[in-house]
Design a protein around this motif. Structure first.
Motif, PDB file in Angstrom:
ATOM      1  N   LEU A  55      21.184  10.736 -10.285  1.00 35.90           N
ATOM      2  CA  LEU A  55      22.157  10.022 -11.122  1.00 35.90           C
ATOM      3  C   LEU A  55      23.524   9.924 -10.449  1.00 35.90           C
ATOM      4  O   LEU A  55      24.259   8.969 -10.680  1.00 35.90           O
ATOM      5  CB  LEU A  55      22.279  10.707 -12.487  1.00 35.90           C
ATOM      6  CG  LEU A  55      21.095  10.497 -13.431  1.00 35.90           C
ATOM      7  CD1 LEU A  55      21.224  11.403 -14.654  1.00 35.90           C
ATOM      8  CD2 LEU A  55      20.989   9.034 -13.866  1.00 35.90           C
ATOM      9  N   VAL A  58      24.104   6.590  -8.494  1.00 35.61           N
ATOM     10  CA  VAL A  58      24.070   5.290  -9.167  1.00 35.61           C
ATOM     11  C   VAL A  58      25.136   4.352  -8.602  1.00 35.61           C
ATOM     12  O   VAL A  58      24.858   3.180  -8.311  1.00 35.61           O
ATOM     13  CB  VAL A  58      24.228   5.464 -10.691  1.00 35.61           C
ATOM     14  CG1 VAL A  58      24.623   4.158 -11.365  1.00 35.61           C
ATOM     15  CG2 VAL A  58      22.925   5.988 -11.295  1.00 35.61           C
ATOM     16  N   LEU A 106      21.450   2.669 -13.696  1.00 33.62           N
ATOM     17  CA  LEU A 106      20.718   3.430 -14.712  1.00 33.62           C
ATOM     18  C   LEU A 106      19.389   2.766 -15.043  1.00 33.62           C
ATOM     19  O   LEU A 106      18.380   3.449 -15.278  1.00 33.62           O
ATOM     20  CB  LEU A 106      21.578   3.566 -15.976  1.00 33.62           C
ATOM     21  CG  LEU A 106      22.792   4.494 -15.836  1.00 33.62           C
ATOM     22  CD1 LEU A 106      23.676   4.412 -17.080  1.00 33.62           C
ATOM     23  CD2 LEU A 106      22.349   5.938 -15.593  1.00 33.62           C
TER      24      LEU A 106
END
Length: 198
Positions: A55, A58, A106
């Motif tokens: 994450l 991203v 995402l």
């Protein structure tokens, strides 16, 4: 007097938009040169789906590519769409771009196949396309509607092909989520109609 001042502001905004996007594209090429020089070390900043530690990549994933051909494919549309979008204001453009990058990244993280590393500016390219096509209709500005229709006519076929699951070898998920994020950004960052000069 008001017309001269407005024309000057438009020229300044256009120059700022061009400088920003030239610098942005140059950065992508520089990063790919560093990537090649380091044995593709920057490829690790791509997004691997559903891995929690990914994450943090991203945002960086929108700036790294898998080869100079990959960068080249994104450079021209990113430059054109970016300049056109940034003419509406640099701050708004940066906010729009950040929203697209976040939503796109995402979406890739959630829905791309397992063990696939995804990177590149194409999600932003698709997002800016969606933003530009929809923006004029949302804000009811004839010039922006015309620009959006022209962009749709020139690049629409490529965009539709890019979001097709049948298009193997590219992240159609990244393209699709970028496009959807750009359309959403046209509503989220809707500007007011320009006031009449006095």
């Amino acid at each position: 007097m008001a017309d001269t001042h407005l024309a000057g502001r438009r020229r300044d905004r256009a120059r700022a938009a061009v400088k920003l996007m030239l610098a942005w594209v140059a950065l992508l090429w520089l990063l790919e040169a560093v990537d090649v020089a380091t044995g593709h070390a920057l490829d690790a900043y791509g997004v691997v789906s559903r891995e929690p530690g990914e994450l943090v990549d991203v945002v960086p994933s929108a700036f790294v590519h898998f080869g100079f051909g990959h960068v080249a494919a994104n450079s021209v549309p990113l430059l054109i769409f970016g300049v056109l979008a940034a003419l509406g204001g640099i701050r708004r453009f940066l906010a729009v771009s950040l929203l697209i990058i976040l939503v796109d990244g995402l979406g890739v993280w959630l829905f791309s196949p397992s063990d696939v590393n995804t990177a590149g500016a194409s999600g932003l390219v698709f997002g800016l396309f969606g933003y530009l096509v929809v923006r004029g209709f949302v804000e009811r500005k004839l010039l922006d509607v015309t620009v959006g229709l022209l962009i749709g006519a020139v690049w629409g076929g490529s965009i539709l092909a890019g979001i097709s699951p049948a298009n193997t070898g590219v992240s159609w998920q990244g393209h699709l989520f970028g496009l959807l994020a750009g359309v959403a950004a046209a509503f989220v960052f809707r500007g007011s109609r320009s006031p009449r000069a006095r």
